[in-house]
Design a protein around this motif. Structure first.
Motif, PDB file in Angstrom:
ATOM      1  N   ARG A  97     -22.617  52.225  83.619  1.00  0.00           N
ATOM      2  CA  ARG A  97     -21.851  51.212  84.348  1.00  0.00           C
ATOM      3  C   ARG A  97     -20.397  51.128  83.856  1.00  0.00           C
ATOM      4  NH1 ARG A  97     -25.405  46.768  86.611  1.00  0.00           N
ATOM      5  NH2 ARG A  97     -27.445  47.756  86.743  1.00  0.00           N
ATOM      6  N   HIS A  98     -19.973  52.107  83.077  1.00  0.00           N
ATOM      7  CA  HIS A  98     -18.601  52.202  82.570  1.00  0.00           C
ATOM      8  C   HIS A  98     -18.229  51.042  81.646  1.00  0.00           C
ATOM      9  CE1 HIS A  98     -18.230  55.517  85.318  1.00  0.00           C
ATOM     10  NE2 HIS A  98     -18.603  54.719  86.301  1.00  0.00           N
ATOM     11  N   MET A  99     -19.209  50.513  80.945  1.00  0.00           N
ATOM     12  CA  MET A  99     -18.969  49.490  79.919  1.00  0.00           C
ATOM     13  C   MET A  99     -18.765  50.244  78.613  1.00  0.00           C
ATOM     14  SD  MET A  99     -22.032  46.828  80.847  1.00  0.00           S
ATOM     15  CE  MET A  99     -22.098  45.950  82.404  1.00  0.00           C
ATOM     16  N   THR A 100     -17.516  50.559  78.301  1.00  0.00           N
ATOM     17  CA  THR A 100     -17.244  51.423  77.151  1.00  0.00           C
ATOM     18  C   THR A 100     -17.337  50.708  75.817  1.00  0.00           C
ATOM     19  OG1 THR A 100     -14.879  51.027  77.421  1.00  0.00           O
ATOM     20  CG2 THR A 100     -15.795  52.994  78.487  1.00  0.00           C
ATOM     21  N   GLU A 101     -17.290  49.380  75.836  1.00  0.00           N
ATOM     22  CA  GLU A 101     -17.511  48.626  74.604  1.00  0.00           C
ATOM     23  C   GLU A 101     -18.639  47.643  74.860  1.00  0.00           C
ATOM     24  OE1 GLU A 101     -15.217  46.323  71.019  1.00  0.00           O
ATOM     25  OE2 GLU A 101     -14.195  46.511  72.924  1.00  0.00           O
ATOM     26  N   GLN A 102     -19.689  47.769  74.064  1.00  0.00           N
ATOM     27  CA  GLN A 102     -20.816  46.853  74.153  1.00  0.00           C
ATOM     28  C   GLN A 102     -20.779  45.938  72.938  1.00  0.00           C
ATOM     29  OE1 GLN A 102     -22.172  50.438  73.697  1.00  0.00           O
ATOM     30  NE2 GLN A 102     -21.105  50.724  75.621  1.00  0.00           N
ATOM     31  N   TYR A 103     -21.302  44.738  73.108  1.00  0.00           N
ATOM     32  CA  TYR A 103     -21.356  43.838  71.962  1.00  0.00           C
ATOM     33  C   TYR A 103     -22.651  43.044  71.967  1.00  0.00           C
ATOM     34  CZ  TYR A 103     -19.721  40.034  75.034  1.00  0.00           C
ATOM     35  OH  TYR A 103     -19.608  39.112  76.025  1.00  0.00           O
ATOM     36  N   LEU A 104     -22.952  42.493  70.815  1.00  0.00           N
ATOM     37  CA  LEU A 104     -24.164  41.698  70.665  1.00  0.00           C
ATOM     38  C   LEU A 104     -24.002  40.734  69.517  1.00  0.00           C
ATOM     39  CD1 LEU A 104     -25.734  43.042  68.001  1.00  0.00           C
ATOM     40  CD2 LEU A 104     -26.307  44.784  69.676  1.00  0.00           C
ATOM     41  N   THR A 105     -24.854  39.752  69.505  1.00  0.00           N
ATOM     42  CA  THR A 105     -24.947  38.797  68.414  1.00  0.00           C
ATOM     43  C   THR A 105     -26.250  39.130  67.697  1.00  0.00           C
ATOM     44  OG1 THR A 105     -23.788  37.164  69.734  1.00  0.00           O
ATOM     45  CG2 THR A 105     -25.004  36.351  67.837  1.00  0.00           C
ATOM     46  N   ALA A 106     -26.136  39.619  66.472  1.00  0.00           N
ATOM     47  CA  ALA A 106     -27.308  40.107  65.741  1.00  0.00           C
ATOM     48  C   ALA A 106     -27.753  39.119  64.677  1.00  0.00           C
ATOM     49  CB  ALA A 106     -26.992  41.439  65.064  1.00  0.00           C
ATOM     50  N   GLN A 107     -29.053  38.967  64.557  1.00  0.00           N
ATOM     51  CA  GLN A 107     -29.568  38.244  63.403  1.00  0.00           C
ATOM     52  C   GLN A 107     -29.207  39.074  62.170  1.00  0.00           C
ATOM     53  OE1 GLN A 107     -33.697  37.205  63.898  1.00  0.00           O
ATOM     54  NE2 GLN A 107     -33.320  36.255  65.892  1.00  0.00           N
ATOM     55  N   VAL A 108     -28.758  38.395  61.129  1.00  0.00           N
ATOM     56  CA  VAL A 108     -28.240  39.088  59.955  1.00  0.00           C
ATOM     57  C   VAL A 108     -29.241  40.108  59.396  1.00  0.00           C
ATOM     58  CG1 VAL A 108     -27.509  38.743  57.549  1.00  0.00           C
ATOM     59  CG2 VAL A 108     -26.584  37.286  59.370  1.00  0.00           C
ATOM     60  N   HIS A 109     -30.508  39.770  59.389  1.00  0.00           N
ATOM     61  CA  HIS A 109     -31.504  40.712  58.846  1.00  0.00           C
ATOM     62  C   HIS A 109     -31.578  42.004  59.649  1.00  0.00           C
ATOM     63  CE1 HIS A 109     -34.729  40.410  61.845  1.00  0.00           C
ATOM     64  NE2 HIS A 109     -34.322  39.170  62.004  1.00  0.00           N
ATOM     65  N   ALA A 110     -31.064  42.021  60.890  1.00  0.00           N
ATOM     66  CA  ALA A 110     -31.161  43.203  61.754  1.00  0.00           C
ATOM     67  C   ALA A 110     -29.871  44.026  61.796  1.00  0.00           C
ATOM     68  CB  ALA A 110     -31.545  42.772  63.165  1.00  0.00           C
ATOM     69  N   THR A 111     -28.857  43.668  60.997  1.00  0.00           N
ATOM     70  CA  THR A 111     -27.576  44.371  61.119  1.00  0.00           C
ATOM     71  C   THR A 111     -27.690  45.858  60.791  1.00  0.00           C
ATOM     72  OG1 THR A 111     -26.926  43.646  58.901  1.00  0.00           O
ATOM     73  CG2 THR A 111     -26.113  42.348  60.766  1.00  0.00           C
ATOM     74  N   ARG A 112     -28.494  46.220  59.818  1.00  0.00           N
ATOM     75  CA  ARG A 112     -28.628  47.650  59.485  1.00  0.00           C
ATOM     76  C   ARG A 112     -29.216  48.425  60.654  1.00  0.00           C
ATOM     77  NH1 ARG A 112     -30.312  46.348  53.696  1.00  0.00           N
ATOM     78  NH2 ARG A 112     -28.373  46.662  52.578  1.00  0.00           N
ATOM     79  N   PHE A 113     -30.179  47.828  61.345  1.00  0.00           N
ATOM     80  CA  PHE A 113     -30.772  48.458  62.532  1.00  0.00           C
ATOM     81  C   PHE A 113     -29.674  48.769  63.557  1.00  0.00           C
ATOM     82  CE2 PHE A 113     -32.225  47.560  66.905  1.00  0.00           C
ATOM     83  CZ  PHE A 113     -33.106  48.620  67.082  1.00  0.00           C
ATOM     84  N   TYR A 114     -28.839  47.784  63.853  1.00  0.00           N
ATOM     85  CA  TYR A 114     -27.787  47.978  64.855  1.00  0.00           C
ATOM     86  C   TYR A 114     -26.688  48.921  64.358  1.00  0.00           C
ATOM     87  CZ  TYR A 114     -30.017  44.292  67.539  1.00  0.00           C
ATOM     88  OH  TYR A 114     -30.920  43.551  68.256  1.00  0.00           O
ATOM     89  N   GLU A 115     -26.397  48.883  63.058  1.00  0.00           N
ATOM     90  CA  GLU A 115     -25.404  49.807  62.506  1.00  0.00           C
ATOM     91  C   GLU A 115     -25.849  51.254  62.678  1.00  0.00           C
ATOM     92  OE1 GLU A 115     -23.232  47.058  59.113  1.00  0.00           O
ATOM     93  OE2 GLU A 115     -25.067  48.134  58.570  1.00  0.00           O
ATOM     94  N   ARG A 116     -27.126  51.529  62.521  1.00  0.00           N
ATOM     95  CA  ARG A 116     -27.640  52.887  62.725  1.00  0.00           C
ATOM     96  C   ARG A 116     -27.459  53.341  64.174  1.00  0.00           C
ATOM     97  NH1 ARG A 116     -31.714  50.969  59.161  1.00  0.00           N
ATOM     98  NH2 ARG A 116     -33.138  50.588  60.892  1.00  0.00           N
TER      99      ARG A 116
END
Length: 141
Positions: A97-116
Protein backbone atom coordinates in the motif's frame (compact mmCIF):
# COMPACT_ATOMS: atom_id res chain seq x y z
CA UNK A 1 2.50 -28.24 14.83
CA UNK A 2 1.37 -27.74 11.27
CA UNK A 3 2.43 -24.78 9.18
CA UNK A 4 1.18 -21.34 10.19
CA UNK A 5 -0.79 -19.46 7.56
CA UNK A 6 -1.66 -15.76 7.75
CA UNK A 7 -4.40 -14.10 5.76
CA UNK A 8 -6.16 -10.77 5.63
CA UNK A 9 -9.32 -11.00 7.71
CA UNK A 10 -12.66 -9.25 7.40
CA UNK A 11 -13.72 -7.32 10.50
CA UNK A 12 -17.32 -8.48 10.13
CA UNK A 13 -16.96 -12.02 8.78
CA UNK A 14 -14.03 -12.93 11.07
CA UNK A 15 -15.18 -10.90 14.07
CA UNK A 16 -15.63 -13.89 16.39
CA UNK A 17 -12.01 -15.05 15.90
CA UNK A 18 -10.57 -11.53 16.10
CA UNK A 19 -12.46 -10.82 19.31
CA UNK A 20 -11.70 -14.22 20.87
CA UNK A 21 -7.96 -13.77 20.46
CA UNK A 22 -7.80 -10.13 21.54
CA UNK A 23 -10.09 -10.69 24.51
CA UNK A 24 -7.98 -13.59 25.73
CA UNK A 25 -4.62 -11.87 25.30
CA UNK A 26 -5.37 -8.25 26.15
CA UNK A 27 -8.46 -8.26 28.37
CA UNK A 28 -8.05 -11.55 30.26
CA UNK A 29 -4.25 -11.98 30.44
CA UNK A 30 -3.13 -8.35 30.51
CA UNK A 31 -6.18 -6.80 32.21
CA UNK A 32 -6.67 -4.12 29.55
CA UNK A 33 -10.11 -2.55 30.11
CA UNK A 34 -12.53 -3.53 27.32
CA UNK A 35 -13.30 0.13 26.57
CA UNK A 36 -9.60 0.64 25.74
CA UNK A 37 -9.32 -2.52 23.65
CA UNK A 38 -12.24 -1.89 21.31
CA UNK A 39 -12.20 1.33 19.31
CA UNK A 40 -13.71 2.89 16.21
CA UNK A 41 -10.49 2.26 14.26
CA UNK A 42 -11.26 -1.46 13.95
CA UNK A 43 -13.80 -0.82 11.18
CA UNK A 44 -11.22 1.01 9.01
CA UNK A 45 -8.27 -1.28 9.76
CA UNK A 46 -6.88 -4.11 7.69
CA UNK A 47 -7.03 -7.11 10.02
CA UNK A 48 -4.89 -10.23 9.87
CA UNK A 49 -5.43 -13.70 11.27
CA UNK A 50 -2.83 -16.42 11.76
CA UNK A 51 -4.06 -19.99 11.59
CA UNK A 52 -2.80 -23.40 12.53
CA UNK A 53 -4.97 -25.57 10.33
CA UNK A 54 -8.40 -23.96 10.51
CA UNK A 55 -7.99 -22.60 14.06
CA UNK A 56 -7.20 -18.88 14.44
CA UNK A 57 -4.32 -18.39 16.87
CA UNK A 58 -3.10 -14.83 16.30
CA UNK A 59 -4.15 -11.45 15.02
CA UNK A 60 -2.87 -7.98 14.15
CA UNK A 61 -4.20 -4.87 12.46
CA UNK A 62 -2.89 -2.18 10.13
CA UNK A 63 -4.46 1.28 10.25
CA UNK A 64 -4.68 3.63 7.24
CA UNK A 65 -1.87 5.78 8.71
CA UNK A 66 0.57 2.78 8.75
CA UNK A 67 0.17 2.16 12.49
CA UNK A 68 0.44 -1.55 13.30
CA UNK A 69 -1.31 -2.72 16.42
CA UNK A 70 -3.31 -5.27 18.35
CA UNK A 71 -0.65 -7.91 17.66
CA UNK A 72 -1.71 -10.90 19.74
CA UNK A 73 -0.89 -14.62 19.76
CA UNK A 74 -2.67 -17.10 21.98
CA UNK A 75 -0.49 -18.36 24.84
CA UNK A 76 -0.14 -21.96 23.64
CA UNK A 77 1.35 -20.79 20.32
CA UNK A 78 3.83 -18.21 21.61
CA UNK A 79 7.46 -18.92 20.83
CA UNK A 80 6.51 -20.74 17.63
CA UNK A 81 7.14 -17.83 15.22
CA UNK A 82 3.44 -16.99 14.85
CA UNK A 83 4.18 -13.36 15.70
CA UNK A 84 6.91 -13.23 13.05
CA UNK A 85 4.55 -14.65 10.44
CA UNK A 86 1.87 -12.12 11.40
CA UNK A 87 4.26 -9.16 11.35
CA UNK A 88 5.78 -10.22 8.02
CA UNK A 89 2.29 -10.29 6.51
CA UNK A 90 1.38 -6.89 7.99
CA UNK A 91 4.62 -5.24 6.82
CA UNK A 92 4.22 -6.76 3.34
CA UNK A 93 0.69 -5.39 3.09
CA UNK A 94 1.82 -1.97 4.33
CA UNK A 95 4.55 -1.91 1.70
CA UNK A 96 2.07 -3.05 -0.97
CA UNK A 97 0.00 0.00 0.00
CA UNK A 98 3.09 2.24 -0.35
CA UNK A 99 3.34 2.85 3.40
CA UNK A 100 7.12 3.22 3.48
CA UNK A 101 7.28 3.97 7.19
CA UNK A 102 5.36 1.79 9.60
CA UNK A 103 5.04 2.43 13.30
CA UNK A 104 3.71 0.76 16.39
CA UNK A 105 3.40 1.13 20.12
CA UNK A 106 5.21 -1.84 21.65
CA UNK A 107 5.00 -3.25 25.12
CA UNK A 108 8.51 -2.83 26.51
CA UNK A 109 9.01 -6.57 27.01
CA UNK A 110 8.43 -7.07 23.24
CA UNK A 111 10.91 -4.49 21.91
CA UNK A 112 13.57 -7.07 21.03
CA UNK A 113 11.00 -9.01 19.00
CA UNK A 114 10.16 -5.90 16.96
CA UNK A 115 13.81 -4.86 16.65
CA UNK A 116 14.56 -8.21 14.98
CA UNK A 117 11.91 -7.23 12.41
CA UNK A 118 13.59 -3.91 11.64
CA UNK A 119 11.76 -1.58 14.04
CA UNK A 120 13.64 0.85 16.27
CA UNK A 121 12.62 2.57 19.49
CA UNK A 122 11.92 6.29 18.99
CA UNK A 123 10.46 7.35 22.34
CA UNK A 124 10.93 7.20 26.05
CA UNK A 125 8.97 4.60 27.98
CA UNK A 126 5.38 5.49 28.89
CA UNK A 127 2.32 3.76 30.34
CA UNK A 128 -0.62 2.74 28.17
CA UNK A 129 -3.45 0.79 29.81
CA UNK A 130 -1.11 0.50 32.82
CA UNK A 131 1.53 -1.37 30.76
CA UNK A 132 4.99 0.09 29.91
CA UNK A 133 5.25 0.88 26.17
CA UNK A 134 7.55 2.62 23.68
CA UNK A 135 6.95 3.98 20.19
CA UNK A 136 8.80 2.17 17.41
CA UNK A 137 9.20 2.79 13.67
CA UNK A 138 10.41 0.87 10.64
CA UNK A 139 11.32 2.30 7.24
CA UNK A 140 11.01 0.14 4.14
CA UNK A 141 14.03 -0.10 1.89
Amino acid sequence: MSEIEVRIADWHDDNADLRRIREQVFIVEQAVPPDLEWDAEDTDAVHFLAFEGDYAIGTARLLPDAHIGRVAVLRDWRGMHVGVALMNAVVAEAERRHMTEQYLTAQVHATRFYERLGFRVVSEEFLEAGIPHVEMTRTSR
